[in-house]
Scaffold this active site. Structure first.
Site, mmCIF file in Angstrom:
data_model
loop_
_atom_site.group_PDB
_atom_site.id
_atom_site.type_symbol
_atom_site.label_atom_id
_atom_site.label_comp_id
_atom_site.label_asym_id
_atom_site.label_seq_id
_atom_site.Cartn_x
_atom_site.Cartn_y
_atom_site.Cartn_z
ATOM 1 N N HIS A 64 0.849 -1.201 0.000
ATOM 2 C CA HIS A 64 0.000 0.000 0.000
ATOM 3 C C HIS A 64 0.877 1.241 0.000
ATOM 4 O O HIS A 64 1.778 1.362 0.827
ATOM 5 C CB HIS A 64 -0.882 0.040 1.251
ATOM 6 C CG HIS A 64 -2.006 -0.953 1.220
ATOM 7 N ND1 HIS A 64 -3.076 -0.880 2.055
ATOM 8 C CD2 HIS A 64 -2.221 -2.029 0.421
ATOM 9 C CE1 HIS A 64 -3.910 -1.873 1.795
ATOM 10 N NE2 HIS A 64 -3.408 -2.583 0.816
ATOM 11 N N TYR B 12 -8.899 5.349 7.932
ATOM 12 C CA TYR B 12 -9.042 5.695 9.349
ATOM 13 C C TYR B 12 -10.102 6.801 9.437
ATOM 14 O O TYR B 12 -9.961 7.826 8.784
ATOM 15 C CB TYR B 12 -7.728 6.238 9.911
ATOM 16 C CG TYR B 12 -6.643 5.197 10.106
ATOM 17 C CD1 TYR B 12 -5.846 4.767 9.055
ATOM 18 C CD2 TYR B 12 -6.403 4.657 11.375
ATOM 19 C CE1 TYR B 12 -4.837 3.822 9.249
ATOM 20 C CE2 TYR B 12 -5.402 3.712 11.579
ATOM 21 C CZ TYR B 12 -4.629 3.297 10.514
ATOM 22 O OH TYR B 12 -3.632 2.364 10.705
ATOM 23 N N PRO C 133 -3.120 0.275 19.156
ATOM 24 C CA PRO C 133 -2.928 -0.204 17.778
ATOM 25 C C PRO C 133 -3.129 0.840 16.679
ATOM 26 O O PRO C 133 -2.899 0.531 15.502
ATOM 27 C CB PRO C 133 -3.961 -1.335 17.646
ATOM 28 C CG PRO C 133 -4.971 -1.078 18.694
ATOM 29 C CD PRO C 133 -4.295 -0.353 19.800
ATOM 30 N N LYS D 165 1.860 -0.381 15.145
ATOM 31 C CA LYS D 165 3.298 -0.436 15.419
ATOM 32 C C LYS D 165 3.814 -1.610 16.244
ATOM 33 O O LYS D 165 5.022 -1.859 16.275
ATOM 34 C CB LYS D 165 3.704 0.853 16.165
ATOM 35 C CG LYS D 165 3.692 2.080 15.292
ATOM 36 C CD LYS D 165 4.857 2.079 14.319
ATOM 37 C CE LYS D 165 4.779 3.155 13.291
ATOM 38 N NZ LYS D 165 4.653 2.662 11.927
ATOM 39 N N TYR E 24 4.457 6.494 9.974
ATOM 40 C CA TYR E 24 3.601 5.344 9.666
ATOM 41 C C TYR E 24 4.369 4.291 8.870
ATOM 42 O O TYR E 24 4.258 3.088 9.134
ATOM 43 C CB TYR E 24 2.352 5.801 8.892
ATOM 44 C CG TYR E 24 1.246 4.774 8.912
ATOM 45 C CD1 TYR E 24 0.194 4.873 9.813
ATOM 46 C CD2 TYR E 24 1.259 3.687 8.046
ATOM 47 C CE1 TYR E 24 -0.810 3.920 9.851
ATOM 48 C CE2 TYR E 24 0.266 2.724 8.069
ATOM 49 C CZ TYR E 24 -0.768 2.847 8.980
ATOM 50 O OH TYR E 24 -1.758 1.896 9.018
HETATM 51 P P1 RFL Z 1 3.392 -11.939 21.360
HETATM 52 O O1 RFL Z 1 2.917 -11.968 19.934
HETATM 53 O O2 RFL Z 1 2.365 -11.704 22.411
HETATM 54 O O3 RFL Z 1 4.138 -13.315 21.615
HETATM 55 C C1 RFL Z 1 4.489 -13.752 22.900
HETATM 56 C C2 RFL Z 1 4.492 -15.265 22.901
HETATM 57 O O4 RFL Z 1 4.927 -15.741 24.168
HETATM 58 C C3 RFL Z 1 4.084 -16.816 24.567
HETATM 59 N N1 RFL Z 1 4.186 -16.937 26.030
HETATM 60 C C4 RFL Z 1 5.039 -17.788 26.638
HETATM 61 N N2 RFL Z 1 5.912 -18.681 26.142
HETATM 62 C C5 RFL Z 1 6.653 -19.391 27.035
HETATM 63 N N3 RFL Z 1 6.531 -19.246 28.383
HETATM 64 C C6 RFL Z 1 5.665 -18.368 28.909
HETATM 65 N N4 RFL Z 1 5.562 -18.266 30.243
HETATM 66 C C7 RFL Z 1 4.868 -17.587 28.025
HETATM 67 N N5 RFL Z 1 3.932 -16.625 28.194
HETATM 68 C C8 RFL Z 1 3.530 -16.243 26.986
HETATM 69 C C9 RFL Z 1 2.727 -16.443 24.023
HETATM 70 O O5 RFL Z 1 1.858 -17.562 23.893
HETATM 71 C C10 RFL Z 1 3.096 -15.843 22.675
HETATM 72 O O6 RFL Z 1 3.147 -16.813 21.657
HETATM 73 O O7 RFL Z 1 4.534 -10.861 21.568
HETATM 74 P P2 RFL Z 1 5.693 -10.309 20.583
HETATM 75 O O8 RFL Z 1 6.430 -11.455 19.954
HETATM 76 O O9 RFL Z 1 6.429 -9.312 21.367
HETATM 77 O O10 RFL Z 1 4.900 -9.608 19.379
HETATM 78 C C11 RFL Z 1 4.140 -8.443 19.617
HETATM 79 C C12 RFL Z 1 2.956 -8.385 18.665
HETATM 80 O O11 RFL Z 1 2.232 -9.622 18.739
HETATM 81 C C13 RFL Z 1 2.017 -7.223 18.989
HETATM 82 O O12 RFL Z 1 2.739 -6.084 19.320
HETATM 83 C C14 RFL Z 1 1.095 -6.879 17.781
HETATM 84 O O13 RFL Z 1 0.185 -7.904 17.501
HETATM 85 C C15 RFL Z 1 0.330 -5.582 18.069
HETATM 86 N N6 RFL Z 1 -0.623 -5.236 17.000
HETATM 87 C C16 RFL Z 1 -0.203 -4.659 15.814
HETATM 88 N N7 RFL Z 1 1.109 -4.474 15.585
HETATM 89 C C17 RFL Z 1 1.534 -3.995 14.386
HETATM 90 O O14 RFL Z 1 2.740 -3.819 14.196
HETATM 91 N N8 RFL Z 1 0.667 -3.664 13.358
HETATM 92 C C18 RFL Z 1 -0.660 -3.831 13.520
HETATM 93 O O15 RFL Z 1 -1.416 -3.606 12.562
HETATM 94 C C19 RFL Z 1 -1.149 -4.309 14.789
HETATM 95 N N9 RFL Z 1 -2.464 -4.488 14.996
HETATM 96 C C20 RFL Z 1 -1.979 -5.487 17.178
HETATM 97 C C21 RFL Z 1 -2.878 -5.085 16.146
HETATM 98 C C22 RFL Z 1 -2.446 -6.144 18.316
HETATM 99 C C23 RFL Z 1 -3.801 -6.382 18.455
HETATM 100 N N10 RFL Z 1 -4.198 -7.103 19.595
HETATM 101 C C24 RFL Z 1 -5.042 -8.245 19.554
HETATM 102 C C25 RFL Z 1 -3.534 -6.876 20.859
HETATM 103 C C26 RFL Z 1 -4.233 -5.304 16.276
HETATM 104 C C27 RFL Z 1 -4.705 -5.919 17.434
HETATM 105 C C28 RFL Z 1 -6.192 -6.097 17.543
HETATM 106 C C1 PHB Z 2 -5.031 -4.472 11.051
HETATM 107 O O1 PHB Z 2 -5.089 -4.700 9.823
HETATM 108 O O2 PHB Z 2 -5.299 -5.343 11.890
HETATM 109 C C2 PHB Z 2 -4.665 -3.135 11.529
HETATM 110 C C3 PHB Z 2 -4.328 -2.151 10.612
HETATM 111 C C4 PHB Z 2 -3.977 -0.876 11.055
HETATM 112 C C5 PHB Z 2 -3.960 -0.608 12.409
HETATM 113 C C6 PHB Z 2 -4.266 -1.600 13.330
HETATM 114 C C7 PHB Z 2 -4.623 -2.872 12.891
HETATM 115 O O3 PHB Z 2 -3.649 0.640 12.826
#
Ligand code: RFL
Ligand code: PHB
Length: 393
Positions: A70, A198, A289, A293, A381
């Protein structure tokens, strides 16, 4: 001795891959099953730097084929849409590719590299990292296991055990809770726009994203404790259609196959290191979110950590490891600021006055009419380049 990596999210798995490429052994342990982590619905937007890092790490083949590149986003407010052209403003772009697809690619590479990657471990505890004998204890397949390692990477997410294992008082936490959440859905429906939209609307924020040409990812601002029981599908579509309304614009509707509510929070741990324990990704910090990031910040942390460990083994110098936290925190706070800013201009604050709403609209007007302001958004971004002090190789 191997490096112990707790958690097989993007941070843990990418760190393992980067270390493998440097010839450094590691053991990754994960509490969930492989199927669970490969299906968990999370992020979707990858910065250019994250894309480059995944490509350089040799795990970008499917992303290059299936990721959607994009070159801009739309900001919609006051019933009109305004495009922010990333390519023109920064020369960069973003890639929409689901986090669980990144996970599948990394798990595949890890297993092809010969592992070890242990799923469904239980009762994880870390010890000895204050001194020079870090150990990870856990149960796997009913057996008690212990791994002696020279460093531990705490990549176990916000609710993991690594950060709370540090003695009380040794770390400082900065925390901000926002008074709203996001209700997110995945639907079998062609995205109504080729780019993310957005929306700042009187009724609250909304976001159109996607996972593929046939799958829409949509979010709407809700209460942080919103009950999904109050949101039958008809109500979700009606509310989304109202918030996206503009001229003849309509979202395409289709079967909803995933729904969830995410509270909005910002959190930073300082420092991100204690003795031989290095925290990375959500274990160290989370962002709301709105700036997309979290995953990108996790990738940036482990890039710094892998490089610091490689320097340590190649040259014997601990200097990079000593500076790990300082180097990462500079980006972390820049990203916190950007994520807070995007959140603050796009959401409806329950107790915000009409004055505050007018001020938000003026800020959006500025971002969409001043090149300098649009550049600021586009630069952040698409991702700060990997050349903040200390990050350069
Ligand atoms: P994670 O992905 O939470 O992975 C941690 C892992 O550790 C495991 N765990 C354990 N393993 C061993 N022993 C233990 N005691 C443990 N306790 C936990 C867990 O099961 C898991 O597998 O962390 P990590 O690797 O730091 O990654 C971070 C990302 O997952 C997170 O920041 C993003 O998903 C945030 N996020 C977004 N980030 C973006 O860059 N772009 C996005 O568009 C974006 N959209 C989002 C998001 C997060 C969202 N939610 C659900 C919080 C949208 C949403 C809705
Ligand atoms: C997503 O596609 O899940 C998404 C995209 C942009 C955001 C957060 C989540 O700012």
């Amino acid at each position: 001795m191997p490096k112990g990596i707790v958690g097989a999210g993007p941070a843990g798995l990418l760190l393992a891959r980067l270390l493998y490429l440097e010839g450094i052994d590691s053991v990754v342990i994960e509490t969930q099953s492989r199927a669970h982590i490969e299906q968990r619905v999370r992020a979707g937007v990858l910065e250019q730097g994250t894309v480059n890092l995944l490509n350089d790490a040799g795990v970008g083949e499917r992303m290059r084929r299936q990721g959607l590149v994009h070159e801009g986003i739309e900001l919609r407010f006051n019933g009109a849409g305004h495009r922010i052209d990333f390519r023109e403003l920064t020369g960069r772009a973003i890639t929409v590719y689901a986090q669980h697809e990144v996970i599948k690619d990394l798990v595949h590479a890890r297993l092809a590299d010969g592992g070890p990657l242990l799923f469904e471990v239980e009762d994880v505890a870390i010890e000895g990292f204050e001194g020079d004998a870090p150990r990870i204890r856990f149960r796997h397949g009913g057996e008690a296991c212990e791994i002696a390692c020279d460093y531990i990477a705490g990549c176990d997410g916000f609710h993991g055990i690594c950060r709370p294992s540090v003695p009380v008082g040794a770390l400082r936490f900065y925390d901000k809770t926002f008074p709203f959440g996001w209700l997110g859905i995945l639907a079998e429906a062609k995205p109504a726009s080729d780019e993310l939209i957005y929306v700042n609307h009187d009724r609250g924020f909304a976001l159109l994203s996607m996972r593929s040409p046939g799958i829409s990812r949509l979010y709407l601002q809700c209460r942080p404790d919103e009950s999904l029981a109050e949101w039958p599908n008809d109500r979700i579509w009606a509310e989304l259609q109202r918030r996206f309304e503009m001229g003849g614009f309509r979202l395409n509707e289709g079967p909803i196959f995933q729904k969830g509510v995410t509270p909005m929070r910002a959190f930073v741990t300082e420092p991100m290191q204690y003795g031989g324990l290095f925290l990375a990704g959500d274990a160290a910090h989370i962002v709301p979110p709105t700036g997309a990031k979290g995953l990108n910040l996790a990738a940036a942390d482990v890039r710094v950590l892998a490089h610091a460990l490689s320097c340590r083994y190649r040259t014997g110098s601990h200097e990079r490891l000593r500076r790990y936290s300082e180097i990462c925190l500079r980006r972390v706070w820049r990203v916190q600021h950007f994520s807070w800013w995007m959140t603050s201009i796009l959401h409806r604050f329950e107790y915000g006055s009409e004055f505050d709403h007018r001020r938000q609209l003026a800020e959006l007007d500025q971002v969409t009419s001043s090149r300098a302001a649009a550049e600021m958004l586009a630069e952040n971004y698409t991702g700060l380049p990997f050349d903040l002090p200390g990050e350069e190789p």
